[in-house]
Design an enzyme around this catalytic site. Structure first.
Site, PDB file in Angstrom:
ATOM      1  N   HIS A 101       1.145  -1.434  -0.082  1.00 52.42           N
ATOM      2  CA  HIS A 101       0.054   0.136  -0.187  1.00 52.42           C
ATOM      3  C   HIS A 101       0.833   1.084   0.078  1.00 52.42           C
ATOM      4  CE1 HIS A 101      -2.779  -2.611   2.510  1.00 52.42           C
ATOM      5  NE2 HIS A 101      -3.486  -2.048   1.546  1.00 52.42           N
ATOM      6  N   ASP A 104       1.912   2.042   3.483  1.00 49.56           N
ATOM      7  CA  ASP A 104       2.431   1.640   4.274  1.00 49.56           C
ATOM      8  C   ASP A 104       4.990   1.197   3.508  1.00 49.56           C
ATOM      9  OD1 ASP A 104       0.717  -1.118   3.581  1.00 49.56           O
ATOM     10  OD2 ASP A 104       2.501  -1.056   2.283  1.00 49.56           O
ATOM     11  N   GLU A 232     -11.211  -6.342  -4.501  1.00 51.76           N
ATOM     12  CA  GLU A 232     -10.814  -7.936  -3.992  1.00 51.76           C
ATOM     13  C   GLU A 232     -11.876  -8.100  -2.627  1.00 51.76           C
ATOM     14  OE1 GLU A 232      -7.230  -8.135  -1.784  1.00 51.76           O
ATOM     15  OE2 GLU A 232      -7.878  -8.605   0.030  1.00 51.76           O
ATOM     16  N   ASP A 296      -4.965 -13.765  -2.427  1.00 53.56           N
ATOM     17  CA  ASP A 296      -4.112 -13.464  -1.130  1.00 53.56           C
ATOM     18  C   ASP A 296      -4.743 -14.448  -0.352  1.00 53.56           C
ATOM     19  OD1 ASP A 296      -3.282 -10.827  -2.371  1.00 53.56           O
ATOM     20  OD2 ASP A 296      -4.693  -9.607  -0.372  1.00 53.56           O
ATOM     21  N   ASP A 309      -5.860 -13.400   9.474  1.00 52.52           N
ATOM     22  CA  ASP A 309      -4.643 -13.708   8.477  1.00 52.52           C
ATOM     23  C   ASP A 309      -4.016 -13.883   8.474  1.00 52.52           C
ATOM     24  OD1 ASP A 309      -5.945 -11.339   5.799  1.00 52.52           O
ATOM     25  OD2 ASP A 309      -5.823  -9.935   7.576  1.00 52.52           O
ATOM     26  N   ASP A 339      -0.952 -12.821   2.079  1.00 54.76           N
ATOM     27  CA  ASP A 339      -1.392 -11.886   2.793  1.00 54.76           C
ATOM     28  C   ASP A 339      -1.602 -12.081   4.116  1.00 54.76           C
ATOM     29  OD1 ASP A 339      -2.736  -9.359   3.445  1.00 54.76           O
ATOM     30  OD2 ASP A 339      -4.500  -9.321   2.317  1.00 54.76           O
TER      31      ASP A 339
HETATM   32  C1  XUL Z   1      -7.327  -6.236   4.274  1.00 54.50           C
HETATM   33  C2  XUL Z   1      -6.886  -6.510   3.018  1.00 54.50           C
HETATM   34  C3  XUL Z   1      -5.597  -5.896   2.332  1.00 54.50           C
HETATM   35  C4  XUL Z   1      -5.944  -5.994   0.695  1.00 54.50           C
HETATM   36  C5  XUL Z   1      -5.223  -4.508   0.397  1.00 54.50           C
HETATM   37  O1  XUL Z   1      -8.335  -7.542   5.099  1.00 54.50           O
HETATM   38  O2  XUL Z   1      -6.793  -8.097   2.604  1.00 54.50           O
HETATM   39  O3  XUL Z   1      -4.729  -6.537   3.055  1.00 54.50           O
HETATM   40  O4  XUL Z   1      -5.474  -6.500   0.590  1.00 54.50           O
HETATM   41  O5  XUL Z   1      -5.615  -3.988   0.481  1.00 54.50           O
HETATM   42 CO    CO Z   2      -5.948  -8.814   1.686  1.00 49.23          CO
END
Ligand code: XUL
Ligand code: CO
Length: 438
Positions: A101, A104, A232, A296, A309, A339
């Site tokens: 991002h 970050d 996403e 992801d 996550d 991710d």
């Molecule tokens: C949040 C998520 C994010 C996206 C990118 O749940 O998955 O990290 O992948 O903004």
């Molecule tokens: Co994500």
């Protein structure tokens, strides 16, 4: 600046299934070919900058625990240290791609102008590191959910100035992604949804989101950026309901607003499960529409109801993901982005290695198993046989839309007894799958 951020850790090597070395791969061998393609090319693994490098590992009950020596010093020093730590990590773990991002890679500063300036300097640093190492950007994105201005959404905010600010941020993030030759750009609508319908004009917000994405498509063309756009899906968290709730909702949105040609989907395991689906469900929905772009990779916790996550370790799940991916013919622009974050208790830098090794090994096994299942052919043959009444005769006429209710009624009236499909054999097929998981 230290020469190394992961001192004492050497490049992680493939040592085979019997290795007892916790910092070695047992199954992931980058150069091993499965079905004519190297593992490395099958997966196109990526490191998620925000989790691996920046996540402090806080939770709602306590602050961060992560020991990340690179996250210190002045903003620019921190940016440079973090970038170098990320590239050292990618080199040692053997991953070629990363995703970030804007916020970050570089911190948000007091003004948009200052934030853009530090992001420009960051892009130069990352560009040089890419050039020196051959590492690549899988996709970039903009953080349109952390700052207080985005508390009520970005492209779906009730405030037009916030919408404009978000547009400016995406414009810059697209510039930087293009500059770094990113192979894609992801839109995750972090707060593009609502907390209550009492204060929400849903139709207007969706129209705004579509306008925003159309402008992004226009800007992409204007700067000649060739990367793939992804949406996403995620159903909730942080909002009660997010508009991009699952693959089907995203596809419906894209079709409604004439955006189908410009976007594919980036499917995340834990988001699919939050939507009440398995990841293979959402992958299949996306793939059926020719819109499965990237993944992801992570996992949720069955006992916790939010987006934990976690790193994927479940071979049954990686097998099913790889079945969808192999049947689709594999990635083009996309890849497997981890991710995922280490647990709050796993706070040392070395834990990042254990986590990625586990994920890569789990996917390597999933790939081999899925390949073997497809090669074996029994599973596919069963499914084909299950629908075989549509291969000829009346079934083929139904599929070709060459019949009608009157003819079908005549056929049904002529049947000697009530029709019954063959057994679904779910248990037999589950046993078949398990036979391959060794
Ligand atoms: C949040 C998520 C994010 C996206 C990118 O749940 O998955 O990290 O992948 O903004
Ligand atoms: Co994500």
């Amino acid at each position: 600046m230290p020469k190394e951020f992961f001192p004492g850790i050497k490049k992680v090597r493939y040592e085979g299934p019997d290795s007892k070395n916790p910092l070695a791969f047992r199954h992931y061998d980058a150069t091993e070919k499965v079905g004519g393609k190297t593992m490395k090319d099958h997966f196109r693994f990526a490191v998620a900058y925000w989790h691996a490098m920046k996540n402090p590992l806080a939770d709602p009950f306590g602050g961060g625990t992560a020991v990340r020596p690179w996250n210190s010093g002045s903003p620019l020093k921190m940016v440079e240290q973090t970038a170098r730590a990320c590239f050292e990590f990618m080199d040692k773990i053997g991953i070629d791609y990363y995703c970030f991002h804007d916020r970050d890679a570089a911190p948000e500063m007091a003004t948009l102008k200052q934030s853009n300036e530090i992001l420009d300097k960051t892009a130069v640093i990352l560009g040089k590191l890419q050039k020196d190492t051959g590492k690549k950007l899988l996709w970039g994105t903009a953080c349109l959910f952390a700052h207080t201005r985005y508390q009520q959404g970005a492209a779906t905010s009730p405030n037009a100035d916030v919408f404009a600010y978000a547009a400016a941020q995406v414009k810059k993030a697209l510039d930087v992604t293009a500059q770094l030759k990113g192979e894609g750009y992801t839109f995750w609508g972090g707060r593009e949804g609502y907390s209550t319908l009492l204060n929400t004009d849903m139709k207007r917000e969706l129209d705004h989101l579509a306008a925003f994405l159309h402008m992004a498509v226009d800007y992409k063309k204007k700067i000649g950026f060739k990367g793939q756009f992804y949406i996403e899906p995620k159903p909730k968290e942080p909002t009660t309901h997010q508009y991009d709730s699952d693959a089907a909702a995203c596809l419906n949105f894209l079709r409604t607003y004439g955006l189908m040609d410009h976007f594919k989907l980036n499917i995340e395991t834990n988001h699919a499960t939050l939507a009440g689906h398995t990841v293979q469900h959402d992958l299949t929905v996306a793939a059926n529409a020719g819109a499965l772009g990237s993944i992801d990779a992570n996992a949720g916790d069955e006992l916790l109801g939010w987006d934990t996550d976690q790193f994927p370790t479940n071979i049954y799940m990686t097998t099913q993901i790889m079945l969808v991916l192999l049947r689709m013919g594999g990635f083009t622009t996309g890849g497997l982005n981890f991710d995922a974050k280490v647990r709050r208790e796993s706070y040392e830098p070395v834990d990042l290695f254990h986590a990625h090794i586990g994920g890569m090994d789990a996917f390597a096994r999933g790939l081999k198993i899925a390949h073997a299942i497809i090669k074996d052919g029994r599973l596919d043959a069963f499914v084909k046989q299950r629908y075989s009444s549509f291969d000829s005769g009346l079934g083929a006429k139904i599929e070709a839309r060459k019949t009608n209710f009157t003819e079908l009624e005549k056929h049904a009236l002529g049947l000697k007894k009530s029709p019954l499909p063959g057994s679904g054999r779910q248990e037999m097929l589950e046993n078949l799958l398990n036979d391959f998981i060794r």
